[in-house]
Write a protein that holds these residues in place. Structure first.
Motif, PDB file in Angstrom:
ATOM      1  N   LEU A 218       0.693  -1.178   0.110  1.00  0.00           N
ATOM      2  CA  LEU A 218       0.075  -0.168  -0.010  1.00  0.00           C
ATOM      3  C   LEU A 218       0.762   1.406   0.112  1.00  0.00           C
ATOM      4  O   LEU A 218       0.609   2.110  -0.688  1.00  0.00           O
ATOM      5  CB  LEU A 218      -1.216   0.028   1.168  1.00  0.00           C
ATOM      6  CG  LEU A 218      -2.105  -0.930   1.267  1.00  0.00           C
ATOM      7  CD1 LEU A 218      -2.654  -1.013   2.344  1.00  0.00           C
ATOM      8  CD2 LEU A 218      -2.964  -0.739  -0.044  1.00  0.00           C
ATOM      9  N   ASP A 219       2.038   1.278   0.768  1.00  0.00           N
ATOM     10  CA  ASP A 219       2.834   2.619   0.858  1.00  0.00           C
ATOM     11  C   ASP A 219       3.482   2.839  -0.489  1.00  0.00           C
ATOM     12  O   ASP A 219       3.546   3.884  -0.995  1.00  0.00           O
ATOM     13  CB  ASP A 219       3.773   2.372   1.953  1.00  0.00           C
ATOM     14  CG  ASP A 219       3.130   2.619   3.265  1.00  0.00           C
ATOM     15  OD1 ASP A 219       1.938   3.156   3.393  1.00  0.00           O
ATOM     16  OD2 ASP A 219       3.999   2.206   4.379  1.00  0.00           O
ATOM     17  N   ASP A 220       3.764   1.487  -1.243  1.00  0.00           N
ATOM     18  CA  ASP A 220       4.508   1.860  -2.292  1.00  0.00           C
ATOM     19  C   ASP A 220       3.551   2.196  -3.531  1.00  0.00           C
ATOM     20  O   ASP A 220       3.835   3.050  -4.592  1.00  0.00           O
ATOM     21  CB  ASP A 220       4.991   0.530  -2.875  1.00  0.00           C
ATOM     22  CG  ASP A 220       6.173   0.145  -2.000  1.00  0.00           C
ATOM     23  OD1 ASP A 220       6.617   1.023  -1.288  1.00  0.00           O
ATOM     24  OD2 ASP A 220       6.854  -1.015  -2.063  1.00  0.00           O
ATOM     25  N   LEU A 221       2.230   1.678  -3.485  1.00  0.00           N
ATOM     26  CA  LEU A 221       1.079   2.243  -4.430  1.00  0.00           C
ATOM     27  C   LEU A 221       0.965   3.660  -4.131  1.00  0.00           C
ATOM     28  O   LEU A 221       0.784   4.384  -5.182  1.00  0.00           O
ATOM     29  CB  LEU A 221      -0.107   1.403  -4.316  1.00  0.00           C
ATOM     30  CG  LEU A 221       0.060  -0.051  -4.793  1.00  0.00           C
ATOM     31  CD1 LEU A 221      -1.257  -0.935  -4.208  1.00  0.00           C
ATOM     32  CD2 LEU A 221       0.009  -0.139  -6.436  1.00  0.00           C
TER      33      LEU A 221
ATOM     34  N   ASP B 170       1.641   9.216  -6.051  1.00  0.00           N
ATOM     35  CA  ASP B 170       1.646  10.715  -5.760  1.00  0.00           C
ATOM     36  C   ASP B 170       2.821  11.390  -6.196  1.00  0.00           C
ATOM     37  O   ASP B 170       3.288  12.827  -6.389  1.00  0.00           O
ATOM     38  CB  ASP B 170       1.661  10.758  -4.253  1.00  0.00           C
ATOM     39  CG  ASP B 170       0.366  10.745  -3.455  1.00  0.00           C
ATOM     40  OD1 ASP B 170      -0.666  10.546  -4.280  1.00  0.00           O
ATOM     41  OD2 ASP B 170       0.389  10.276  -2.350  1.00  0.00           O
ATOM     42  N   TYR B 171       4.057  10.800  -6.315  1.00  0.00           N
ATOM     43  CA  TYR B 171       5.207  11.209  -6.444  1.00  0.00           C
ATOM     44  C   TYR B 171       5.197  11.878  -7.934  1.00  0.00           C
ATOM     45  O   TYR B 171       4.856  11.489  -9.068  1.00  0.00           O
ATOM     46  CB  TYR B 171       6.473  10.417  -6.489  1.00  0.00           C
ATOM     47  CG  TYR B 171       7.907  10.880  -6.764  1.00  0.00           C
ATOM     48  CD1 TYR B 171       8.367  11.696  -5.718  1.00  0.00           C
ATOM     49  CD2 TYR B 171       8.514  11.000  -8.014  1.00  0.00           C
ATOM     50  CE1 TYR B 171       9.749  12.441  -5.857  1.00  0.00           C
ATOM     51  CE2 TYR B 171       9.496  11.547  -8.135  1.00  0.00           C
ATOM     52  CZ  TYR B 171      10.080  12.251  -7.065  1.00  0.00           C
ATOM     53  OH  TYR B 171      11.567  12.914  -7.569  1.00  0.00           O
TER      54      TYR B 171
ATOM     55  N   LEU C 172      14.733   4.131 -13.178  1.00  0.00           N
ATOM     56  CA  LEU C 172      14.721   2.926 -12.478  1.00  0.00           C
ATOM     57  C   LEU C 172      15.403   2.820 -11.149  1.00  0.00           C
ATOM     58  O   LEU C 172      15.077   2.503 -10.109  1.00  0.00           O
ATOM     59  CB  LEU C 172      15.294   1.900 -13.426  1.00  0.00           C
ATOM     60  CG  LEU C 172      15.430   0.311 -12.709  1.00  0.00           C
ATOM     61  CD1 LEU C 172      14.050  -0.345 -12.498  1.00  0.00           C
ATOM     62  CD2 LEU C 172      16.381  -0.606 -13.763  1.00  0.00           C
ATOM     63  N   GLN C 173      16.693   3.371 -11.139  1.00  0.00           N
ATOM     64  CA  GLN C 173      17.402   3.567 -10.018  1.00  0.00           C
ATOM     65  C   GLN C 173      16.608   4.317  -8.902  1.00  0.00           C
ATOM     66  O   GLN C 173      16.545   3.837  -7.640  1.00  0.00           O
ATOM     67  CB  GLN C 173      18.760   3.930 -10.186  1.00  0.00           C
ATOM     68  CG  GLN C 173      19.729   4.048  -8.918  1.00  0.00           C
ATOM     69  CD  GLN C 173      21.074   4.630  -9.200  1.00  0.00           C
ATOM     70  OE1 GLN C 173      21.195   5.272 -10.123  1.00  0.00           O
ATOM     71  NE2 GLN C 173      22.137   4.514  -8.262  1.00  0.00           N
TER      72      GLN C 173
ATOM     73  N   GLN D 167      15.228   2.886  -5.006  1.00  0.00           N
ATOM     74  CA  GLN D 167      15.524   3.687  -3.915  1.00  0.00           C
ATOM     75  C   GLN D 167      14.373   3.924  -2.969  1.00  0.00           C
ATOM     76  O   GLN D 167      14.532   4.038  -1.742  1.00  0.00           O
ATOM     77  CB  GLN D 167      16.468   4.473  -4.059  1.00  0.00           C
ATOM     78  CG  GLN D 167      17.899   4.217  -4.667  1.00  0.00           C
ATOM     79  CD  GLN D 167      18.760   5.404  -4.971  1.00  0.00           C
ATOM     80  OE1 GLN D 167      18.020   6.432  -5.128  1.00  0.00           O
ATOM     81  NE2 GLN D 167      19.998   5.192  -5.416  1.00  0.00           N
ATOM     82  N   HIS D 168      13.219   4.065  -3.558  1.00  0.00           N
ATOM     83  CA  HIS D 168      11.984   4.661  -2.732  1.00  0.00           C
ATOM     84  C   HIS D 168      11.153   3.616  -2.275  1.00  0.00           C
ATOM     85  O   HIS D 168      10.186   3.937  -1.626  1.00  0.00           O
ATOM     86  CB  HIS D 168      11.294   5.910  -3.586  1.00  0.00           C
ATOM     87  CG  HIS D 168      12.321   7.051  -3.381  1.00  0.00           C
ATOM     88  ND1 HIS D 168      13.473   7.238  -4.167  1.00  0.00           N
ATOM     89  CD2 HIS D 168      12.148   8.206  -2.678  1.00  0.00           C
ATOM     90  CE1 HIS D 168      13.933   8.557  -3.922  1.00  0.00           C
ATOM     91  NE2 HIS D 168      13.433   8.902  -2.850  1.00  0.00           N
ATOM     92  N   LEU D 169      10.996   2.450  -2.878  1.00  0.00           N
ATOM     93  CA  LEU D 169      10.018   1.449  -2.637  1.00  0.00           C
ATOM     94  C   LEU D 169      10.673   0.300  -1.796  1.00  0.00           C
ATOM     95  O   LEU D 169      11.739   0.000  -1.881  1.00  0.00           O
ATOM     96  CB  LEU D 169       9.514   0.852  -4.032  1.00  0.00           C
ATOM     97  CG  LEU D 169       8.930   1.857  -4.972  1.00  0.00           C
ATOM     98  CD1 LEU D 169       8.221   0.946  -6.232  1.00  0.00           C
ATOM     99  CD2 LEU D 169       7.827   2.572  -4.323  1.00  0.00           C
ATOM    100  N   LYS D 170       9.931  -0.228  -1.125  1.00  0.00           N
ATOM    101  CA  LYS D 170       9.949  -1.396  -0.182  1.00  0.00           C
ATOM    102  C   LYS D 170      10.106  -2.411  -1.124  1.00  0.00           C
ATOM    103  O   LYS D 170      10.652  -3.784  -0.802  1.00  0.00           O
ATOM    104  CB  LYS D 170       9.128  -1.404   0.905  1.00  0.00           C
ATOM    105  CG  LYS D 170       9.421  -2.563   1.940  1.00  0.00           C
ATOM    106  CD  LYS D 170       8.505  -2.336   3.122  1.00  0.00           C
ATOM    107  CE  LYS D 170       7.149  -2.409   3.114  1.00  0.00           C
ATOM    108  NZ  LYS D 170       6.366  -2.250   4.247  1.00  0.00           N
TER     109      LYS D 170
END
Length: 370
Positions: free
Chosen positions: A207-210, A215-216, A266-267, A271-274
């Protein structure tokens, strides 16, 4: 002495022959990876003009004259393959029909109109020596970015300084094009009995990744293409209603602008997803050509309006400067009852010649993609 046939042809004559060739191609199924018969037609047409014909898989190319390494090189390119016809066609997609100046048929707009227009422009330009080397390439497998398409043939071509790609743009110059990257993202949990609330739910883990993907906003914004965009387009999880899923798989469609390389994006996402992040490919790069380029300046001089294109083409695989411009409209591509206007082909033939005849194509630095 009688003048060569190509020297006395008018634009109307070129248009008639171009429409005849396009009709022949429409009647020849050429779905991606099955373009052999269409490639045969292209090769036979060029051979009739006593030009050299080269073939690699179903890619066909020719040079107007022997290569002069002291000159820059212009490549004219369009693809011969089509998507499969959708079920909602009301006509036979392989039966070319002209009705009121409208030519119907699969591939007529994407990108048969550009293909035949650039081919006959190649023929017309080759009647006189130009200040550049001139190549024509009919490429295969564009619709699927296949291994046996333009990727396979590029290494066999001489150094290219500029490519003009004949995708449908309403004959307006697309001076930038979005890239594409498809990501497979996987979150992990631990299975358990749903009734006992056991395990770790992989859907909830995602959920946090979604939310971040939703949003980003990427910081570098293009004047022509806007921001790099991400869209979650597929989600799959679970095996049955009473089992807490231990894996949640997501597919993300990423459309890059020219401010980022695919590898860079991609990098950053990784780095920002679990969740685990893997790209199916990073090779379909965004591209753009300088507004100061001589070809762009000629377009502006005759009233054309440069724009940024959201759709992908073989430009994504070209490690050199390129521009997209062709007859037809992108919105007609991949639709039922696809069509192109015969006067759009006539206009393309006239416009291409005005833009390219005696164009002072200075050798420009190669734009390496990715």
């Amino acid at each position: 002495m009688k003048k060569p046939y190509f020297c006395i042809m008018t634009n109307d004559m070129y248009t008639e022959q171009a429409v005849q060739l396009l009709s022949k191609l429409i009647a020849t199924p050429s779905v991606s990876r099955d373009e052999s018969a269409a490639a045969d037609i292209m090769a036979a047409t060029i051979n009739e003009w006593h030009k050299p014909v080269h073939r690699c898989a179903n890619n066909i190319w020719s040079e107007a004259w022997p290569i002069d390494t002291s000159k820059p090189t212009l490549l004219l390119n369009a693809h011969i393959d089509t998507v499969r016809p959708v079920a909602s066609w009301t006509r036979n997609p392989y039966e070319p029909t002209i009705d009121g100046g409208i030519l119907y048929g699969l591939g007529s707009n994407d990108c048969g109109g550009g293909l035949v227009s650039l081919l006959f422009t190649f023929h017309r330009l080759s009647a006189t020596i130009q200040p550049y080397n001139l190549l024509f390439l009919a490429s295969a497998e564009e619709e699927v970015s296949g291994e046996n398409g333009i990727r396979r043939v590029l290494s066999e071509l001489p150094k290219i300084d500029l490519a003009l790609v004949g995708e449908p743009t309403g004959m307006q110059p697309a001076v930038a094009e979005r890239g594409l990257m498809v990501l497979d993202i996987t979150s992990h949990g631990r299975s358990g009995h749903a009734a006992r609330c056991e395990g770790v739910n992989a859907i909830y883990e995602a959920l946090d990744d979604l939310r971040w993907l939703h949003d980003y906003q990427f910081e570098r914004e293009s004047e022509l293409l806007g921001r790099t965009m991400m869209n979650v387009t597929m989600i799959s999880a679970g095996t049955q209603h009473n089992v807490v899923p231990d894996k949640c798989s997501m597919v993300v469609d990423v459309r890059t602008n020219e401010c980022y390389t695919n590898k860079e994006v991609l990098q950053f996402i990784s780095q920002h997803l679990k969740s685990d992040v893997a790209a199916r490919s990073t090779r379909l790069q965004s591209s753009h050509i300088s507004m100061d380029h001589p070809l762009v300046q000629r377009c502006i001089a005759i009233g054309k309006k440069p724009f940024g294109s959201p759709t992908l083409s073989d430009q994504a695989l070209m490690p050199f400067t390129s521009m997209k411009m062709g007859p037809g409209e992108s919105a007609r591509s991949h639709t039922a009852d696809e069509y192109i206007l015969t006067n759009e082909i006539s206009d393309a033939l006239d416009t291409y010649f005005k833009l390219l005849d005696q164009l002072c194509l200075v050798s420009v630095p190669t734009t390496v993609q990715g």
